[in-house]
Write a protein that holds these residues in place. Structure first.
Motif, PDB file in Angstrom:
ATOM      1  N   LYS A   7       0.954  -1.310  -0.137  1.00  0.00           N
ATOM      2  CA  LYS A   7      -0.062  -0.328   0.063  1.00  0.00           C
ATOM      3  C   LYS A   7       0.734   1.179  -0.070  1.00  0.00           C
ATOM      4  O   LYS A   7       1.742   1.262   0.883  1.00  0.00           O
ATOM      5  CB  LYS A   7      -0.849  -0.067   1.218  1.00  0.00           C
ATOM      6  CG  LYS A   7      -1.697   1.291   1.299  1.00  0.00           C
ATOM      7  CD  LYS A   7      -1.341   2.197   2.271  1.00  0.00           C
ATOM      8  CE  LYS A   7      -2.189   3.235   2.099  1.00  0.00           C
ATOM      9  NZ  LYS A   7      -1.862   4.595   3.402  1.00  0.00           N
ATOM     10  N   GLY A 151      -8.231   7.620   6.063  1.00  0.00           N
ATOM     11  CA  GLY A 151      -6.944   6.872   5.891  1.00  0.00           C
ATOM     12  C   GLY A 151      -7.399   5.376   5.789  1.00  0.00           C
ATOM     13  O   GLY A 151      -6.602   4.444   5.940  1.00  0.00           O
ATOM     14  N   ASP A 154      -5.448   2.124   4.341  1.00  0.00           N
ATOM     15  CA  ASP A 154      -4.636   1.000   4.979  1.00  0.00           C
ATOM     16  C   ASP A 154      -5.756  -0.110   5.372  1.00  0.00           C
ATOM     17  O   ASP A 154      -5.137  -1.376   5.185  1.00  0.00           O
ATOM     18  CB  ASP A 154      -4.345   1.704   6.379  1.00  0.00           C
ATOM     19  CG  ASP A 154      -3.567   2.700   6.305  1.00  0.00           C
ATOM     20  OD1 ASP A 154      -2.506   2.909   5.359  1.00  0.00           O
ATOM     21  OD2 ASP A 154      -3.334   3.546   7.386  1.00  0.00           O
TER      22      ASP A 154
HETATM   23 MG    MG Z   1      -2.709   7.431   5.522  1.00  0.00          MG
END
Ligand code: MG
Ligand code: ASP
Length: 406
Positions: A7, A151, A154
């Motif tokens: 990632k 976020g 992830d």
């Molecule tokens: Mg991030």
């Protein structure tokens, strides 16, 4: 041959030069004999830009359309990387959430992944194709686009690694691993070579920004080995893994801080059954997460109740408890926005005594007043005045000798 999920975060794909750099890393991994699945974020700043656009279109943008909009940043980066890889002679193919199919629940803005269909990805991998998946997005049972919370790529990466039984999930970011504390605040911060899932989860929840907490939860649940490493150097990295005897010997592994805190006190409440329920039920109904709560011992049948919440929820939380406060005969509601939560985290705490006392004494020596305390098996948090944030982090880092960690 191993199956590797990689990632790359927003700063790693911020422009064409950086995307070329990612392509080079992906090719190196492929040429070492691995199958590679790449998960990308949007270019740095892009999701914020899209969110601002949504709010310029409407005060309360329709949630379905909001997710449809803010998920588009990832569509740009995955297709660009696929173009670059194809140009360089390495067959690659991009997938959006719905094309994979990353099925989620219906909770726009904070959807949870329910299932990942791995058929299309496996088919491509078998042909030797590099698979590139848009992070942060999925699709609900009615084919609406959903997003997984800020976020969230992830979590996309870890979920894909779990579903594909990948050998490792590399999280490439702009730092070269997980540190004992924020190096921007404390120059003595050290990179940890290993950290347990539980510690990482607490650190992520308590304000460390490297990983989305949900991704760590999922990595723990499916025992996915996670490597946090830098996109810009091959050195370093932190392995997030299950604990072993050695790791449990360390009392404290990290110091975190969270400035996104506000403290709300409901003053002089008649102390009788049901008051806490009356105060906190409306907050829950409005999805406001309440963190620490303390209720003081009652004097003459009256008590004070104090709790913390995220600053972004402060206005609404205050309105709701003022309303409830009137109902139950509270005198007033007081708000303090200038607070921060400082925490120490470590799996070894369970088996060591005196850790809390040492934390309190360390803060006291600097004249830092503790406003609230909460503890669990592996963490102790203190709310203090925000102006003491840096000082508290530094003295705790010293007191627990974290500069000796590696
Ligand atoms: Mg991030
Ligand atoms: N682009 C999304 C965000 O900025 C998801 C991510 O970066 O993980 O929150």
């Amino acid at each position: 041959m191993a199956l590797v999920v990689q990632k790359y975060g927003g700063t790693s794909v911020a422009n064409m030069a950086k995307i070329e750099n990612v392509a080079a890393k992906v090719i190196r991994t492929k040429e070492a004999g691995n199958q590679v699945v790449v998960v990308l974020s949007a270019m740095a700043g892009e999701t914020d830009r899209l969110i601002n656009l949504a709010h310029s279109a409407a005060d309360h943008p329709d949630e379905r359309e909001y997710d449809a909009l803010i998920s588009t940043g990832e569509q740009v980066t995955v297709s660009l990387l696929a173009m670059v890889l194809n140009k360089m002679g390495h067959p690659a193919r991009s997938f959006l959430g719905f094309q994979v199919k990353i099925l989620t629940d219906r909770a726009y803005k904070k959807a949870r992944i329910v299932n990942i269909d791995t058929k299309a990805i496996k088919h491509e991998l078998k042909k030797g194709t590099i698979v590139i998946v848009a992070g942060f997005q999925g699709v609900d049972p009615d084919n609406n686009v959903t997003t997984l919370g800020r976020g969230g790529s992830d979590t996309s990466a870890v979920a894909l690694a779990a579903a594909l039984h990948a050998d490792v999930c590399d999280i490439f970011t702009d730092v070269d691993g997980v540190y004992t504390t924020d190096p921007n605040i404390c120059s003595k911060a050290r990179r940890l070579s290993k950290i347990t899932y539980d510690e990482m989860l607490e650190m992520a929840r308590l304000g460390a920004k490297v990983l989305q907490p949900r991704s760590v939860e999922m990595a723990k649940k499916y025992q996915v080995p996670l490597y946090v490493r830098s996109s810009f150097t091959d050195e370093g990295g932190t392995l997030v893994t299950k604990g072993d005897k050695d790791m449990e010997k360390e009392v404290v592994s990290g110091v975190t801080y969270d400035r996104d805190q506000a403290k709300i006190t409901v003053v002089h409440v008649p102390d009788r059954p049901g008051i806490a329920a009356r105060l906190f039920t409306p907050l829950a109904e409005h999805n406001i997460v309440v963190d620490m709560i303390i209720q003081n011992a009652s004097i003459d049948g009256f008590t004070d109740l104090t709790f913390t919440a995220s600053r972004k929820d402060l206005k609404e939380a205050t309105r709701l408890v003022e309303e409830a406060g009137k109902d139950i005969g509270a005198q007033k509601v007081e708000v303090d926005q200038h607070v921060a939560k400082i925490s120490i985290v470590g799996v070894g705490m369970v088996s060591h005594s005196g850790v809390a006392a040492k934390m309190f004494a360390t803060l006291a020596r600097e004249g830092i007043n503790i406003l609230m305390i909460s503890t669990s098996d592996i963490k102790i948090s203190c709310v203090v005045q925000a102006k003491y944030t840096e000082l508290a982090v530094m003295v705790l880092h010293d007191a627990f000798e974290l500069e000796k960690r590696a």
